[in-house]
Design a protein around this motif. Structure first.
Motif, short mmCIF file in Angstrom:
data_model
loop_
_atom_site.label_atom_id
_atom_site.label_comp_id
_atom_site.label_asym_id
_atom_site.label_seq_id
_atom_site.Cartn_x
_atom_site.Cartn_y
_atom_site.Cartn_z
N ALA A 63 0.83 -1.20 0.00
CA ALA A 63 0.00 0.00 0.00
C ALA A 63 0.87 1.26 0.00
O ALA A 63 0.58 2.23 -0.70
CB ALA A 63 -0.93 -0.01 1.21
N PHE A 64 1.95 1.23 0.79
CA PHE A 64 2.84 2.37 0.88
C PHE A 64 3.64 2.56 -0.41
O PHE A 64 3.71 3.66 -0.97
CB PHE A 64 3.81 2.17 2.04
CG PHE A 64 3.48 2.99 3.25
CD1 PHE A 64 3.97 4.28 3.40
CD2 PHE A 64 2.68 2.48 4.25
CE1 PHE A 64 3.67 5.03 4.52
CE2 PHE A 64 2.36 3.23 5.38
CZ PHE A 64 2.87 4.50 5.51
N ASP A 65 4.27 1.48 -0.87
CA ASP A 65 5.25 1.59 -1.95
C ASP A 65 4.62 1.69 -3.34
O ASP A 65 5.12 2.40 -4.20
CB ASP A 65 6.20 0.40 -1.90
CG ASP A 65 6.96 0.33 -0.58
OD1 ASP A 65 7.06 1.36 0.11
OD2 ASP A 65 7.46 -0.76 -0.24
N ASN A 66 3.54 0.93 -3.55
CA ASN A 66 2.98 0.84 -4.90
C ASN A 66 1.54 1.32 -4.99
O ASN A 66 0.94 1.25 -6.08
CB ASN A 66 3.06 -0.61 -5.40
CG ASN A 66 4.45 -1.19 -5.28
OD1 ASN A 66 5.42 -0.52 -5.60
ND2 ASN A 66 4.56 -2.42 -4.80
N GLY A 67 0.95 1.74 -3.89
CA GLY A 67 -0.45 2.11 -3.91
C GLY A 67 -1.38 0.94 -4.12
O GLY A 67 -2.54 1.10 -4.52
N ASP A 68 -0.87 -0.27 -3.85
CA ASP A 68 -1.65 -1.49 -4.04
C ASP A 68 -2.31 -1.87 -2.71
O ASP A 68 -1.67 -2.42 -1.81
CB ASP A 68 -0.75 -2.63 -4.52
CG ASP A 68 -1.51 -3.92 -4.77
OD1 ASP A 68 -2.76 -3.92 -4.61
OD2 ASP A 68 -0.87 -4.93 -5.12
N TRP A 69 -3.59 -1.59 -2.60
CA TRP A 69 -4.33 -1.82 -1.36
C TRP A 69 -5.04 -3.17 -1.34
O TRP A 69 -5.81 -3.44 -0.41
CB TRP A 69 -5.35 -0.70 -1.15
CG TRP A 69 -4.75 0.55 -0.61
CD1 TRP A 69 -4.20 1.58 -1.32
CD2 TRP A 69 -4.61 0.92 0.77
NE1 TRP A 69 -3.74 2.56 -0.48
CE2 TRP A 69 -3.99 2.18 0.81
CE3 TRP A 69 -4.97 0.30 1.96
CZ2 TRP A 69 -3.70 2.84 1.99
CZ3 TRP A 69 -4.70 0.96 3.15
CH2 TRP A 69 -4.07 2.20 3.16
N MET A 115 -13.31 0.44 -4.09
CA MET A 115 -12.19 1.37 -4.21
C MET A 115 -11.03 0.76 -4.97
O MET A 115 -10.27 1.47 -5.66
CB MET A 115 -11.73 1.81 -2.81
CG MET A 115 -10.64 2.86 -2.81
SD MET A 115 -9.92 3.15 -1.17
CE MET A 115 -8.94 1.63 -0.97
N LEU A 116 -10.86 -0.54 -4.87
CA LEU A 116 -9.75 -1.21 -5.55
C LEU A 116 -9.83 -1.08 -7.06
O LEU A 116 -8.82 -1.21 -7.77
CB LEU A 116 -9.71 -2.69 -5.16
CG LEU A 116 -9.46 -3.00 -3.68
CD1 LEU A 116 -9.51 -4.50 -3.44
CD2 LEU A 116 -8.12 -2.43 -3.22
#
Length: 395
Positions: free
Chosen positions: A103-109, A159-160
């Motif tokens: 989530a932090f590094d790639n915006g992948d939640w 949201m994904l």
């Protein structure tokens, strides 16, 4: 299997259970992940991105913990089914923690949302169990909670599918969903409040504060140890280590100087106080991350200036002092002399940002002096100021 019915708000000897303590300890993993990624972002010269990611991740951690704690305060049966469902929630916490770096590094939640949904749907099953046994308004409250949580989980999954770089659209959706999450308890309990226990809730929040501060000490200790092992820069690290310890010790003292349960008389006070702890918990954990950044800067491994590294400690420390005063400690102050130390200390700690390599140590001295002043003021004879909640341990 026992009926899941509301516990009494006047129940004697109401204390945290071993399961609740275990639940809290599992949250340390998620807090550590969030703090670690914040350190990485700031050290690499991306403080804005790091802070934004940290606030988002910490919201999910905090909100899941808050919902479990208030539910348990009102309906903890501690039977086999209740324990198993709590274990499912813990599993969700660990899944969420595993997804924090992405989530932090790639915006992948994706993984983070999966973990969050696991946590929240497990709690939904608890509310449905309450609705099964409850009647009238209490059943309506339980059903509202269940419906609100389920609808919002659909929102988080949706949201994904919003592109991460779509002109901030995903961030906007996140904010809207977070605000809706905060609204669920207010809507659900508009006709009838749940029977949470003031002593129990006060203890639960206090214990989580201790866990967050403990994670801060652990993270700072590891950072100092690694720096000493790799660089043997003890002279540069001593002021950071000493100042960091003084800040954490003062943070503990200031928070636990008042018995908050005597203030939590109703839902209005409890909602504001409980929601405000997002800032208290988040800033307390961020102090540890800031100390790690200051250590990295002291040994020349951070791509930020000394002022930025100092601000990574002083800003969350100042926010912590001000917020603890605003929602927690000020209700116990008798006069202006007792009200002023914490707000003034917050301003002074911010001023320490510009003290160069001694900034963290100076901030620690300010925090320690604030404790000393508070203790001295609290020893004055009680004046019987109307409206004050008097406590022999106030600070």
């Amino acid at each position: 299997m026992p009926r899941m019915t509301a516990r009494s708000r006047t129940e004697e000897h109401r204390a945290s259970t071993p399961l609740e303590l275990f639940f809290d300890l599992c949250f340390v993993v998620a807090v550590a992940q969030a703090g670690g990624r914040l350190v990485h972002a700031v050290v690499e010269g991306h403080p804005g991105t790091g802070v934004a990611g940290y606030l988002a991740v910490f919201f999910a951690i905090w909100w899941a913990w808050v919902n479990f704690s208030w539910f348990a305060s009102a309906y903890d049966t501690d039977d086999a089914l209740y324990r198993v469902v709590t274990f499912v929630q813990i599993t969700g916490v660990l899944i969420f923690a595993a997804g924090v770096p992405r989530a932090f590094d790639n915006g992948d939640w994706t993984l983070g949302v999966i973990g969050y949904v696991v946590m929240r749907l497990a709690l939904t099953s608890q509310w449905l169990r309450v609705a099964h046994y409850a009647e009238g308004a209490e059943r309506t409250v339980a059903r509202r909670y269940a419906a609100g949580i389920v609808l919002l989980q659909l929102g988080w999954i949706g949201m994904l599918f919003v592109p991460a770089g779509a002109n901030g659209a995903r961030s906007a959706v996140f904010v809207v969903l977070a605000l809706c999450e905060l609204a669920v308890p207010t809507i659900a309990e508009r006709d009838l409040g749940t029977s949470w226990h003031p002593h129990h809730i006060g203890e639960r929040y206090g214990l989580f504060t201790i866990i967050v501060l403990g994670e801060t000490i652990a993270a700072a200790t590891v950072a100092v140890q690694e720096a000493v092992d790799e660089h043997e820069a003890l002279d540069e690290l001593l002021p950071v280590a000493a100042g960091g310890l003084l800040l954490v010790f003062a943070a503990w003292w200031i928070y636990f100087a008042v018995p908050i349960h005597s203030y939590l008389r109703g839902s209005r006070q409890a909602f504001v106080w409980g929601y405000g702890h997002y800032v208290i918990f988040g800033s307390a954990a961020a102090i540890g991350s800031g100390i790690e950044v200051a250590v990295e800067e002291a040994i020349g491994k951070a791509h930020v200036s000394t002022t930025v590294a100092s601000a990574a400690v002083t800003v969350p420390a100042a926010v912590y002092l001000l917020t603890v005063w605003l929602i927690h400690a000020r209700h116990f102050k008798r006069d202006l002399a007792e009200q002023l130390p914490l707000p003034l200390a917050a301003v002074a700690v911010l001023g320490c940002t510009f003290a160069g390599e001694w900034a963290v140590f100076a901030a620690g001295l300010v925090a320690a002096a604030t404790v000393a002043v508070g203790v001295s003021l609290s020893r004055r004879p009680a004046s019987g100021t109307p409206g004050a909640v008097v406590s022999p341990n106030r600070m």
